[in-house]
Every structure is written in structure tokens, then in C-alpha cells.
Design an enzyme around this catalytic site. Structure first.
Site, PDB file in Angstrom:
ATOM      1  N   ALA A 148      38.065  38.371   8.955  1.00  0.00           N
ATOM      2  CA  ALA A 148      37.744  36.941   8.809  1.00  0.00           C
ATOM      3  C   ALA A 148      38.817  36.111   9.503  1.00  0.00           C
ATOM      4  CB  ALA A 148      37.649  36.549   7.339  1.00  0.00           C
ATOM      5  N   GLU A 203      29.260  47.340   8.004  1.00  0.00           N
ATOM      6  CA  GLU A 203      28.079  46.650   7.489  1.00  0.00           C
ATOM      7  C   GLU A 203      28.294  45.155   7.667  1.00  0.00           C
ATOM      8  OE1 GLU A 203      29.477  48.663   4.702  1.00  0.00           O
ATOM      9  OE2 GLU A 203      28.174  50.400   5.020  1.00  0.00           O
ATOM     10  N   ASN A 226      24.317  37.031   9.217  1.00  0.00           N
ATOM     11  CA  ASN A 226      25.598  36.665   9.831  1.00  0.00           C
ATOM     12  C   ASN A 226      25.553  36.931  11.347  1.00  0.00           C
ATOM     13  OD1 ASN A 226      28.223  36.131  10.511  1.00  0.00           O
ATOM     14  ND2 ASN A 226      29.124  37.354   8.855  1.00  0.00           N
ATOM     15  N   TYR A 243      30.300  41.882  17.227  1.00  0.00           N
ATOM     16  CA  TYR A 243      30.222  43.347  17.202  1.00  0.00           C
ATOM     17  C   TYR A 243      29.394  43.876  18.376  1.00  0.00           C
ATOM     18  CZ  TYR A 243      31.815  42.420  12.432  1.00  0.00           C
ATOM     19  OH  TYR A 243      32.511  41.973  11.349  1.00  0.00           O
TER      20      TYR A 243
HETATM   21  C1  LIG Z   1      32.933  36.465  12.589  1.00  0.00           C
HETATM   22  C2  LIG Z   1      34.292  35.796  12.831  1.00  0.00           C
HETATM   23  C3  LIG Z   1      35.378  36.759  12.343  1.00  0.00           C
HETATM   24  C4  LIG Z   1      34.464  35.548  14.339  1.00  0.00           C
HETATM   25  O1  LIG Z   1      35.778  35.076  14.565  1.00  0.00           O
HETATM   26  P1  LIG Z   1      36.113  34.043  15.767  1.00  0.00           P
HETATM   27  O2  LIG Z   1      37.577  34.012  15.920  1.00  0.00           O
HETATM   28  O3  LIG Z   1      35.443  32.751  15.518  1.00  0.00           O
HETATM   29  O4  LIG Z   1      35.401  34.768  16.997  1.00  0.00           O
HETATM   30  P2  LIG Z   1      35.865  34.744  18.525  1.00  0.00           P
HETATM   31  O5  LIG Z   1      36.243  33.379  18.951  1.00  0.00           O
HETATM   32  O6  LIG Z   1      36.845  35.832  18.749  1.00  0.00           O
HETATM   33  O7  LIG Z   1      34.471  35.116  19.221  1.00  0.00           O
HETATM   34  C5  LIG Z   1      34.220  36.399  19.739  1.00  0.00           C
HETATM   35  C6  LIG Z   1      32.732  36.586  19.941  1.00  0.00           C
HETATM   36  O8  LIG Z   1      32.052  36.544  18.686  1.00  0.00           O
HETATM   37  C7  LIG Z   1      30.784  35.884  18.837  1.00  0.00           C
HETATM   38  N1  LIG Z   1      30.810  34.645  18.036  1.00  0.00           N
HETATM   39  C8  LIG Z   1      31.829  34.236  17.241  1.00  0.00           C
HETATM   40  N2  LIG Z   1      31.469  33.092  16.625  1.00  0.00           N
HETATM   41  C9  LIG Z   1      30.222  32.786  17.037  1.00  0.00           C
HETATM   42  C10 LIG Z   1      29.337  31.728  16.742  1.00  0.00           C
HETATM   43  N3  LIG Z   1      29.686  30.748  15.883  1.00  0.00           N
HETATM   44  N4  LIG Z   1      28.108  31.713  17.327  1.00  0.00           N
HETATM   45  C11 LIG Z   1      27.752  32.696  18.181  1.00  0.00           C
HETATM   46  N5  LIG Z   1      28.572  33.738  18.525  1.00  0.00           N
HETATM   47  C12 LIG Z   1      29.791  33.781  17.940  1.00  0.00           C
HETATM   48  C13 LIG Z   1      30.630  35.618  20.313  1.00  0.00           C
HETATM   49  O9  LIG Z   1      30.034  36.750  20.907  1.00  0.00           O
HETATM   50  C14 LIG Z   1      32.087  35.498  20.769  1.00  0.00           C
HETATM   51  O10 LIG Z   1      32.247  35.809  22.129  1.00  0.00           O
HETATM   52  P3  LIG Z   1      32.184  34.598  23.222  1.00  0.00           P
HETATM   53  O11 LIG Z   1      33.334  33.679  22.846  1.00  0.00           O
HETATM   54  O12 LIG Z   1      32.381  35.309  24.517  1.00  0.00           O
HETATM   55  O13 LIG Z   1      30.856  33.932  23.033  1.00  0.00           O
HETATM   56  C15 LIG Z   1      34.381  34.420  12.108  1.00  0.00           C
HETATM   57  O14 LIG Z   1      33.222  33.658  12.415  1.00  0.00           O
HETATM   58  C16 LIG Z   1      34.521  34.512  10.598  1.00  0.00           C
HETATM   59  O15 LIG Z   1      35.621  34.649  10.069  1.00  0.00           O
HETATM   60  N6  LIG Z   1      33.396  34.423   9.858  1.00  0.00           N
HETATM   61  C17 LIG Z   1      33.431  34.457   8.396  1.00  0.00           C
HETATM   62  C18 LIG Z   1      33.770  35.828   7.890  1.00  0.00           C
HETATM   63  C19 LIG Z   1      32.792  36.860   8.398  1.00  0.00           C
HETATM   64  O16 LIG Z   1      31.608  36.600   8.509  1.00  0.00           O
HETATM   65  N7  LIG Z   1      33.303  38.072   8.668  1.00  0.00           N
HETATM   66  C20 LIG Z   1      32.492  39.180   9.124  1.00  0.00           C
HETATM   67  C21 LIG Z   1      32.082  40.003   7.969  1.00  0.00           C
HETATM   68  S1  LIG Z   1      31.124  41.422   8.496  1.00  0.00           S
END
Ligand SMILES: CC(C)(COP(=O)(O)OP(=O)(O)OC[C@H]1O[C@@H](n2cnc3c(N)ncnc32)[C@H](O)[C@@H]1OP(=O)(O)O)[C@@H](O)C(=O)NCCC(=O)NCCS
Length: 213
Positions: free
Chosen positions: A99, A132, A137, A144
Site C-alpha cells: 500500500a 490475491e 481493485n 500487477y
Molecule cells: C495499488 C497501489 C499500491 C499503487 O501504488 P501507486 O504508487 O499509486 O502506483 P504507481 O504510481 O507505482 O503505478 C504503477 C502502475 O500501477 C497502475 N496504477 C496505479 N494506480 C492506478 C490508478 N489509479 N488507475 C489506473 N492504474 C493505476 C498503473 O499501471 C501504473 O503504471 P503507469 O504509471 O505506467 O500507468 C495504491 O493504489 C494503493 O496503495 N492502493 C490501496 C491499497 C491497495 O489496494 N493495495 C493492493 C492490495 S492487493
């Protein structure tokens, strides 16, 4: 991740609507170096030349700095922007949690963490990666997919808070040349992006904003 990072990690966990883990669970996982790796990403607010801006310090520290006593103070560590963990389950490196704090999303921190976990998987001699994720999400699923995870099935009503199904995702073997080459290219692009945005304020991030389905 160290044990003293747990309260900050739990704060991000609460902001991310993740299934809450107890501090005891984090401690147990962190200490299990045989099968687990837990990491945090810190948001370094220093300017690119590496010297902290004097305004980053409270007045007392600046005064101590002037009279040469600042080296006696412990260096404040930058705040935690995100965290993640991986557990070796037989031959698979299973991503247990990941996260990023809402203010730091869409700046590559999630990707950086995932890369650190993949390094952890190599250290643990994992042959595949698995995880998972909630079927709803899509942001996490995109992350992934970018790194070679593919949906292989669903676990019905896996999440106890709302009975949501889990999508199960696996990678191909991570030891193959093709996986490593793809990873190297993704890392090259990520580091280039991180370098470019290093002196860009968070609010100017062009990718921040609502999720694109
Ligand atoms: C999922 C999460 C960890 C992504 O972290 P982040 O730092 O925002 O992601 P990044 O900036 O590194 O993005 C990497 C890739 O993820 C995808 N991505 C991340 N956020 C996205 C969004 N809001 N919409 C679409 N794609 C997204 C894209 O493919 C992105 O690549 P790109 O920048 O080339 O488009 C973050 O949204 C989060 O903490 N969510 C809440 C917790 C969670 O859901 N954890 C996963 C549990 S399985």
C-alpha cells in the site's frame, strides 16, 4: 521495515482500507527472515543535491546547527510513503500486502515497492510470484499486470469485510531470461520516471487524479 515503523505502516493501512493487521502480526512477519521480506519506501523531501533545506528543521535544530551541535541529534528519517511484504509459500513468493499513502500515489512508489518485493523473492529463491487482489481493485490489478502477473482464478467471498471475491494472480517463472529482461526494462523506465519527477512537487504530478478503469 523495522519494528519501529509499524505504527506508520498501520496508519497507511487504515488510509488504504486494507484488512488491518495487528502490530504483533507485523512483528512476527518482520522477524521471520527465513521466509519473509517486509519493506518501506520513504519520501525524501530533500532537494536533489541531497542537502536538507534549513526550513525542513524546526527552529531549535537550526539554532543547534549554527553552534555546531546538530551532529549530536539523531537524524530524522523521512516519513514512510508506502510498504509491502512477501512470504515464501513453497515455491511461490506470495505478495501479502502492499500500500502507498494516498498523498504519494501515482508517482511510482507502488512500482518501487513491488520491485523491492521481487528482489526479496529472488533472495528467498522463489520460482514464481503470486497474490490475491479484490476483483474491484483495478488500480492494483493494473500494477500487477504491468509486471507480468496474470489472473488464474477467483476465490469466492475471500474478503470477510464485504464478502468480495479475490482474483488470484500468478507470474510465469521469475528465473527465466525473458522475465528478467522484461523486469530490467521496466526498472529502467521506472528509474527514469523517478529521476524526472525528483524535483517536481507532488501537486504537479500529471498522473495523479482519479482511477482510469
Ligand atoms: C495499488 C497501489 C499500491 C499503487 O501504488 P501507486 O504508487 O499509486 O502506483 P504507481 O504510481 O507505482 O503505478 C504503477 C502502475 O500501477 C497502475 N496504477 C496505479 N494506480 C492506478 C490508478 N489509479 N488507475 C489506473 N492504474 C493505476 C498503473 O499501471 C501504473 O503504471 P503507469 O504509471 O505506467 O500507468 C495504491 O493504489 C494503493 O496503495 N492502493 C490501496 C491499497 C491497495 O489496494 N493495495 C493492493 C492490495 S492487493
Amino acid at each position: 521495515m523495522g519494528e519501529d515503523d509499524i505504527p506508520a505502516v498501520q496508519q497507511i493501512e487504515r488510509q488504504s482500507q486494507m484488512a488491518p493487521w495487528s502490530a504483533q502480526t507485523y512483528r512476527r512477519e518482520i522477524r521471520n527472515r527465513q521466509s519473509c521480506r517486509y519493506v518501506v519506501a520513504r519520501a525524501d523531501t530533500r532537494p536533489p543535491n541531497g542537502s536538507p533545506s534549513t526550513t525542513d528543521y524546526p527552529l531549535l535544530v537550526r539554532m543547534l546547527q549554527r553552534i555546531g551541535l546538530v551532529s549530536l541529534l539523531p537524524t530524522a528519517r523521512p516519513p514512510i510513503a508506502g510498504y509491502g511484504g512477501i512470504w515464501l509459500n513453497e515455491r511461490s513468493g506470495h505478495i501479502t500486502t502492499i500500500a502507498v499513502a494516498p498523498d504519494h500515489r501515482r508517482r511510482g512508489v507502488g512500482e518501487l515497492l513491488l520491485n523491492a518485493l521481487i528482489d526479496g523473492a529472488y533472495e528467498l529463491n522463489a520460482e514464481y510470484l503470486s497474490l490475491e487482489v479484490r476483483v474491484s481493485n483495478l488500480a492494483a490489478q493494473r500494477l500487477y499486470l504491468k509486471y507480468g502477473f496474470r489472473p488464474v482464478g477467483q476465490r469466492p467471498h475471500y474478503y470477510t469485510d464485504n464478502q468480495e471475491d479475490a482474483l488470484v494472480m500468478w507470474t510465469d517463472p521469475i528465473t527465466t531470461t525473458s522475465f528478467k529482461e522484461r523486469l530490467r526494462e521496466l526498472r529502467r523506465q521506472l528509474y527514469e520516471r523517478l529521476r524526472q519527477q525528483a524535483d517536481q512537487p507532488v501537486a504537479d504530478n500529471p498522473r495523479s487524479g482519479p482511477m482510469v478503469g
